[in-house]
Design a protein around this motif. Structure first.
Motif, PDB file in Angstrom:
ATOM      1  N   LEU A 105       0.957  -1.220   0.071  1.00 55.63           N
ATOM      2  CA  LEU A 105      -0.032  -0.162   0.208  1.00 55.63           C
ATOM      3  C   LEU A 105       0.971   1.205  -0.092  1.00 55.63           C
ATOM      4  O   LEU A 105       2.028   1.327   0.391  1.00 55.63           O
ATOM      5  N   PRO A 106       0.274   2.423  -0.339  1.00 57.37           N
ATOM      6  CA  PRO A 106       1.125   3.559  -0.287  1.00 57.37           C
ATOM      7  C   PRO A 106       1.497   3.869   1.104  1.00 57.37           C
ATOM      8  O   PRO A 106       1.209   3.577   1.977  1.00 57.37           O
ATOM      9  N   GLU A 107       2.494   4.956   1.115  1.00 58.33           N
ATOM     10  CA  GLU A 107       3.432   5.503   2.254  1.00 58.33           C
ATOM     11  C   GLU A 107       2.339   5.863   3.276  1.00 58.33           C
ATOM     12  O   GLU A 107       2.620   5.552   4.608  1.00 58.33           O
ATOM     13  N   GLU A 108       1.524   6.649   2.874  1.00 58.83           N
ATOM     14  CA  GLU A 108       0.401   7.124   4.038  1.00 58.83           C
ATOM     15  C   GLU A 108      -0.367   5.791   4.753  1.00 58.83           C
ATOM     16  O   GLU A 108      -0.664   6.112   5.869  1.00 58.83           O
ATOM     17  N   SER A 112      -0.603   2.574  10.421  1.00 55.41           N
ATOM     18  CA  SER A 112      -1.792   2.694  10.607  1.00 55.41           C
ATOM     19  C   SER A 112      -2.601   1.463  10.564  1.00 55.41           C
ATOM     20  O   SER A 112      -2.422   0.463   9.750  1.00 55.41           O
ATOM     21  N   ASN A 113      -3.916   1.704  11.045  1.00 53.71           N
ATOM     22  CA  ASN A 113      -4.877   0.560  11.344  1.00 53.71           C
ATOM     23  C   ASN A 113      -5.635   0.436  10.062  1.00 53.71           C
ATOM     24  O   ASN A 113      -6.507   1.208   9.824  1.00 53.71           O
ATOM     25  N   VAL A 114      -5.239  -0.492   9.107  1.00 55.32           N
ATOM     26  CA  VAL A 114      -5.920  -0.726   7.748  1.00 55.32           C
ATOM     27  C   VAL A 114      -6.563  -1.973   8.062  1.00 55.32           C
ATOM     28  O   VAL A 114      -6.264  -3.021   8.273  1.00 55.32           O
ATOM     29  N   GLN A 115      -7.846  -2.164   7.520  1.00 54.97           N
ATOM     30  CA  GLN A 115      -8.787  -3.228   7.428  1.00 54.97           C
ATOM     31  C   GLN A 115      -9.456  -3.095   6.160  1.00 54.97           C
ATOM     32  O   GLN A 115     -10.178  -2.219   5.834  1.00 54.97           O
ATOM     33  N   GLY A 116      -9.427  -4.286   5.454  1.00 54.11           N
ATOM     34  CA  GLY A 116     -10.377  -4.404   4.271  1.00 54.11           C
ATOM     35  C   GLY A 116     -10.312  -5.871   3.697  1.00 54.11           C
ATOM     36  O   GLY A 116     -10.090  -6.802   4.123  1.00 54.11           O
ATOM     37  N   GLU A 159     -10.411  -3.300  -1.352  1.00 56.26           N
ATOM     38  CA  GLU A 159     -11.082  -1.932  -0.709  1.00 56.26           C
ATOM     39  C   GLU A 159     -10.724  -2.146   0.826  1.00 56.26           C
ATOM     40  O   GLU A 159     -10.816  -3.121   1.340  1.00 56.26           O
ATOM     41  N   TRP A 160     -10.498  -0.713   1.404  1.00 55.65           N
ATOM     42  CA  TRP A 160     -10.051  -0.856   2.782  1.00 55.65           C
ATOM     43  C   TRP A 160     -10.466   0.203   3.407  1.00 55.65           C
ATOM     44  O   TRP A 160     -10.507   1.509   2.646  1.00 55.65           O
ATOM     45  N   ILE A 161     -10.463   0.140   4.733  1.00 59.15           N
ATOM     46  CA  ILE A 161     -10.679   1.540   5.670  1.00 59.15           C
ATOM     47  C   ILE A 161      -9.518   1.864   6.458  1.00 59.15           C
ATOM     48  O   ILE A 161      -8.980   0.712   6.786  1.00 59.15           O
ATOM     49  N   SER A 162      -8.867   3.190   6.423  1.00 58.87           N
ATOM     50  CA  SER A 162      -8.027   3.440   7.325  1.00 58.87           C
ATOM     51  C   SER A 162      -8.225   5.015   7.802  1.00 58.87           C
ATOM     52  O   SER A 162      -8.643   5.719   7.016  1.00 58.87           O
ATOM     53  N   ASN A 163      -8.090   5.266   9.021  1.00 62.41           N
ATOM     54  CA  ASN A 163      -8.536   6.446   9.721  1.00 62.41           C
ATOM     55  C   ASN A 163      -9.952   6.756   9.428  1.00 62.41           C
ATOM     56  O   ASN A 163     -10.173   8.123   8.850  1.00 62.41           O
ATOM     57  N   TYR A 168     -10.415   2.462  -2.272  1.00 70.13           N
ATOM     58  CA  TYR A 168     -10.632   1.346  -3.429  1.00 70.13           C
ATOM     59  C   TYR A 168      -9.457   1.673  -4.356  1.00 70.13           C
ATOM     60  O   TYR A 168      -9.436   2.701  -4.795  1.00 70.13           O
ATOM     61  N   SER A 169      -9.146   0.331  -4.684  1.00 64.80           N
ATOM     62  CA  SER A 169      -8.157   0.309  -5.988  1.00 64.80           C
ATOM     63  C   SER A 169      -8.328  -1.013  -6.632  1.00 64.80           C
ATOM     64  O   SER A 169      -8.441  -2.148  -6.151  1.00 64.80           O
TER      65      SER A 169
END
Length: 175
Positions: A105-108, A112-116, A159-163, A168-169
């Motif tokens: 995933l990108p640097e940002e 971070s808490n990523v779920q998808g 598809e993911w959620i962060s912050n 979506y990609s």
């Protein structure tokens, strides 16, 4: 040349021409008229159409998704998520390296808490589709075992959620 001789010559030629025409018809067996030819064309056409209908009945048509209508209703979320991914500093990268498939995933997304979800979608065979939970490490990388996949072309839908933001990609991957 007298008239009698000329008349006998013309009669003789007429008889010879009739014999040759009769010979061509009888020897070559060319006794098919247009009706026979038309019948043959129609029968061949019907056979070809029957074959094409049979082949069409044997084709397996698969929908992209079972609940495609419900997916279309939330498509605005996909557009917004794609816009958010495009606004990030880098792109999502998916590569096959040896016996691993690496999703970065990108640097940002680091630390971070990523779920998808990851959906490896194969357009021509639903049985080759694979779904995984997206749970990258602190460096925003997730590795998958390449043995879980069959060789082919995939569209990886992520598809993911962060912050509390939806992303979506879609990326292409060939195995």
């Amino acid at each position: 040349m007298n008239g009698e001789h000329f008349t006998s010559l013309v009669c003789h030629l007429s008889i010879n021409i009739a014999v040759v025409k009769d010979y061509n018809i009888n020897v070559k067996g060319n006794d098919m008229n247009w009706g026979h030819k038309l019948t043959i064309v129609i029968v061949v056409f019907i056979c070809l159409m029957g074959f094409m209908v049979y082949q069409a009945m044997q084709t397996d048509f698969q929908l992209v998704e079972k609940g495609y209508y419900k997916s279309e209703l939330k498509y605005q979320q996909v557009i917004d998520g794609n816009n958010r991914v495009n606004a990030l500093s880098g792109k999502v990268r998916i590569v096959k390296s040896g016996n691993r498939v690496i999703v970065q995933l990108p640097e940002e997304m680091k630390n971070s808490n990523v779920q998808g979800t990851l959906w490896f979608y194969c357009a021509y065979d639903e049985r080759m589709d694979r779904r995984f939970e997206l749970r990258p490490d602190k460096d925003a990388i997730q590795e998958l075992d390449a043995a879980l996949f069959t060789a082919g072309n995939y569209t990886v839908k992520m598809e993911w959620i962060s912050n509390n933001e939806h992303y979506y990609s879609e990326e292409k991957l060939s195995m």
